[in-house]
Design an enzyme around this catalytic site. Structure first.
Site, PDB file in Angstrom:
ATOM      1  N   CYS A  91       0.844  -1.200   0.000  1.00  0.00           N
ATOM      2  CA  CYS A  91       0.000   0.000   0.000  1.00  0.00           C
ATOM      3  C   CYS A  91       0.881   1.253   0.000  1.00  0.00           C
ATOM      4  O   CYS A  91       1.497   1.571  -1.006  1.00  0.00           O
ATOM      5  CB  CYS A  91      -0.959  -0.051   1.181  1.00  0.00           C
ATOM      6  N   HIS A 200      -3.414  -5.711   1.053  1.00  0.00           N
ATOM      7  CA  HIS A 200      -2.696  -5.969   2.296  1.00  0.00           C
ATOM      8  C   HIS A 200      -2.631  -7.459   2.641  1.00  0.00           C
ATOM      9  O   HIS A 200      -3.484  -7.971   3.376  1.00  0.00           O
ATOM     10  CB  HIS A 200      -3.386  -5.232   3.444  1.00  0.00           C
ATOM     11  N   GLU A 202      -0.705  -8.840   4.733  1.00  0.00           N
ATOM     12  CA  GLU A 202      -0.426  -9.023   6.166  1.00  0.00           C
ATOM     13  C   GLU A 202      -1.694  -9.112   6.998  1.00  0.00           C
ATOM     14  O   GLU A 202      -1.652  -9.538   8.155  1.00  0.00           O
ATOM     15  CB  GLU A 202       0.466  -7.884   6.680  1.00  0.00           C
TER      16      GLU A 202
END
Length: 238
Positions: A91, A200, A202
């Site tokens: 991002c 994302h 994660e």
């Protein structure tokens, strides 16, 4: 394996990125934007957020941080075929990589002029990078997406080169969320060591907290974990 997680003023997802690195079995090492030494780390993650408040352009101030001087030096030229330091920008981190010229193109405001936050389906296009070798080409994954300036743009010749040389890492499926040219969600440098991704991964590494992959109310997706286990596999097999 030791993976550095850089915190800039305004980073939001540095703790999440560190958690993902640990979930993959590596050691997460915190780095501050003012550091000028990577301390022999095996790889680096530039996390999401709003570095320096995005007061100029997303990532435009962060590129001048002392830590980025070292990241740029060790990562090498974007067209180099000799592998340099593996770097993943997520991002805002993707924006920093583009502003630092480690990746081509730029990220601009979403074409609908609104912030988007949703679970996003992606197709993995390149599965031989330092951050995607745990996947197969064509794999479809679901990870969260949250951005206001996530539209990937580049001139026609750059887009054709990225496509022709296999540097498109991931592509949006199920509708383009931000106007990215050719539905591009992530790209890499020539050697595949530097990867930028707007969604994302994660946030999709643990079953209890990941997105509901099939909208069936079951356990959440861990589809993003492969980005982090890939880095581990790459170092161990080197």
């Amino acid at each position: 394996m030791r993976i550095g997680i850089v915190t800039f003023p305004g980073s939001l997802d540095d703790v999440d990125a560190a958690r993902a690195v640990r979930a993959a079995g590596a050691e997460a090492v915190p780095l501050w934007h003012g550091d000028d030494d990577l301390r022999g780390l095996d790889a680096v993650v530039l996390p999401g957020g709003f570095s320096y408040g995005d007061y100029l352009r997303c990532g435009a101030i962060a590129r001048f941080s002392p830590i980025m001087t070292e990241v740029v030096r060790l990562a090498g030229r974007p067209d180099a075929v000799t592998p340099g330091l593996p770097v993943l920008g997520i991002c805002n981190g993707f924006q920093v990589l583009c502003e630092s010229h480690l990746l081509p193109g730029a990220l601009v405001r979403n074409d609908h002029r609104k912030f988007v936050c949703r679970d996003q389906r992606l197709r993995i296009e390149r599965a031989d990078t330092a951050w995607t070798n745990a996947y197969e080409p064509g794999d479809e994954i679901v990870v969260p997406l949250k951005n206001g300036e996530g539209g990937f743009v580049a001139d026609l010749s750059t887009l054709d080169r990225l496509e022709g040389e296999g540097q498109v890492v991931a592509r949006y499926l199920g509708g383009n969320p931000n106007g990215s040219y050719r539905d591009i969600a992530g790209v890499s440098n020539a050697s595949g060591t530097v990867v930028g991704l707007m969604p994302h991964p994660e946030h999709a590494v643990e079953p209890l907290f990941g997105p509901d992959r099939d909208a069936g109310g079951g356990y959440g997706s861990t589809d993003g974990l492969g980005f982090f286990t890939s880095a581990l596999r790459g170092v161990l097999s080197a």
